[in-house]
Design an enzyme around this catalytic site. Structure first.
Site: not given
Ligand code: PEP
Length: 262
Positions: A9, A11, A104, A106, A176, A182, A222
Site C-alpha cells: 500500500n 498510500k 483502511h 487512515e 492491522e 507506521g 510495520s
Molecule cells: C498500512 O498502512 O497498511 C501499514 C501496515 O503501514 P506500515 O507497514 O507502514 O505500518
C-alpha cells in the site's frame, strides 16, 4: 490451503515517474516464470501493488501480463455521478485493478469512514469483481483496554453485513493494529496469530466453517523484511499488507521472498 496474499500500500507516495521506475525494477526481480523451487516468491504467493489513483494507469500497463496484480487504495460507493473528487469501481476495473483496499484505518480516522459506508463500498466492489481487502484493527487505547476482539468483531460483522458465502470467497481481511501502523511497533507473531485465529472464528460463525478456513487474513503494521518470515510461520497469518516497507523495491522484494538476510 490458503495462498498468501502480500499487498503493498503506497498510500500518498510516488509520482508517476517514480512509480514507473519502481514497478520496472520490481518486474525485473520477480520473473513471469519463476525459476524453480529456489525462487519462492511468485510461485507461492500472490503479490499486489496498490499505487495512488493517478499512477494506476501507467503501473497497470507495466504489470500487464505479469503475475503481479494491481490494486487500488480506496473507491467510492457509487458507480458514477456528482461526487467531486471520488473514484468509481468501474474506473478501477477498466484500469485493470483486481483488488481494492477498503476501510483502511487512515480512511476511518481522517475521512471519517464508518462501518456502514465501508459495507456499501465492499458490496459495490464485489458487484464489479474487485476483490476487497477489508482492514480492521484496534487503536492503542482500545488495545490497552483489552478491546481488540470487540473492535474487530464489530468491524467485521458490520463491514461484511449482507455478504454471502460466495462473495466472501473474494474478500480478504487485513488485521492491522493501528498502534503498529507506521510506528515500527509490531504485534508479536504469536499475539497477531491469536487475533487472526479469532477473526477466522468470527468469519466461520458469520458464514460457515469452510468459509472461515478459506478466508485469507493478512497482518499489517510495520511489516519489514526482518519480521516477515516469523509472521508467516504462524498458521493463521496468510500474508501481509505492507505500507512503508513497500515503498522500496529492494525491501518489498525481500518481504515477498520472506528474506530477512541483509
Ligand atoms: C498500512 O498502512 O497498511 C501499514 C501496515 O503501514 P506500515 O507497514 O507502514 O505500518
Amino acid at each position: 490451503m490458503r495462498k498468501p496474499l502480500i499487498a503493498g500500500n503506497w498510500k500518498m507516495n510516488k509520482t508517476v515517474s517514480e512509480a514507473v521506475d519502481f514497478v520496472n525494477r520490481l518486474k525485473s526481480h520477480i520473473p513471469l516464470n519463476p525459476p524453480g523451487d529456489s525462487f519462492r516468491g511468485m510461485s507461492d504467493v500472490e503479490v499486489v501493488i496498490c499505487p495512488t489513483f493517478v499512477t494506476l494507469s501507467e503501473v497497470g500497463k507495466i504489470l500487464e501480463g505479469s503475475s503481479i496484480k494491481l490494486g487500488a487504495q480506496n473507491m467510492y460507493m457509487q458507480e458514477n455521478g456528482a461526487y467531486t473528487g471520488e473514484i468509481s469501481p468501474l474506473m478501477l476495473k477498466e484500469l485493470g485493478c483486481r483488488y481494492v483496499i477498503i476501510g483502511h484505518s487512515e480512511r476511518r480516522e481522517y475521512f471519517k469512514e464508518d462501518n456502514k459506508l465501508i459495507n456499501a463500498k465492499i458490496k459495490l466492489a464485489l458487484k464489479y469483481q474487485l476483490r476487497p481487502i477489508l482492514c480492521v484493527g484496534e487503536t492503542l487505547s482500545e488495545y490497552q483496554d483489552n478491546q481488540t476482539i470487540d473492535v474487530v468483531r464489530t468491524e467485521i460483522r458490520e463491514g461484511l453485513a449482507g455478504i454471502d458465502e460466495e462473495q466472501m470467497s473474494q474478500v480478504a481481511i487485513a488485521y492491522e493494529p493501528i498502534w503498529a501502523i507506521g510506528t515500527g511497533e509490531t504485534a508479536t507473531p504469536s499475539d497477531a496469530n491469536k487475533v487472526h485465529k479469532i477473526i477466522r472464528k468470527i468469519i466461520s460463525d458469520m458464514f460457515d466453517a469452510k468459509t472461515g478456513e478459506k478466508t485469507r487474513i493478512q497482518y499489517g503494521g510495520s511489516v519489514k523484511p526482518d519480521n516477515m518470515s516469523a509472521l508467516m510461520e504462524q498458521p493463521d497469518i496468510d500474508g501481509a499488507l505492507v505500507g512503508g516497507a513497500s515503498l522500496s523495491a529492494e525491501s518489498f522484494i525481500r518481504i515477498v521472498n520472506y528474506d530477512k538476510k541483509d
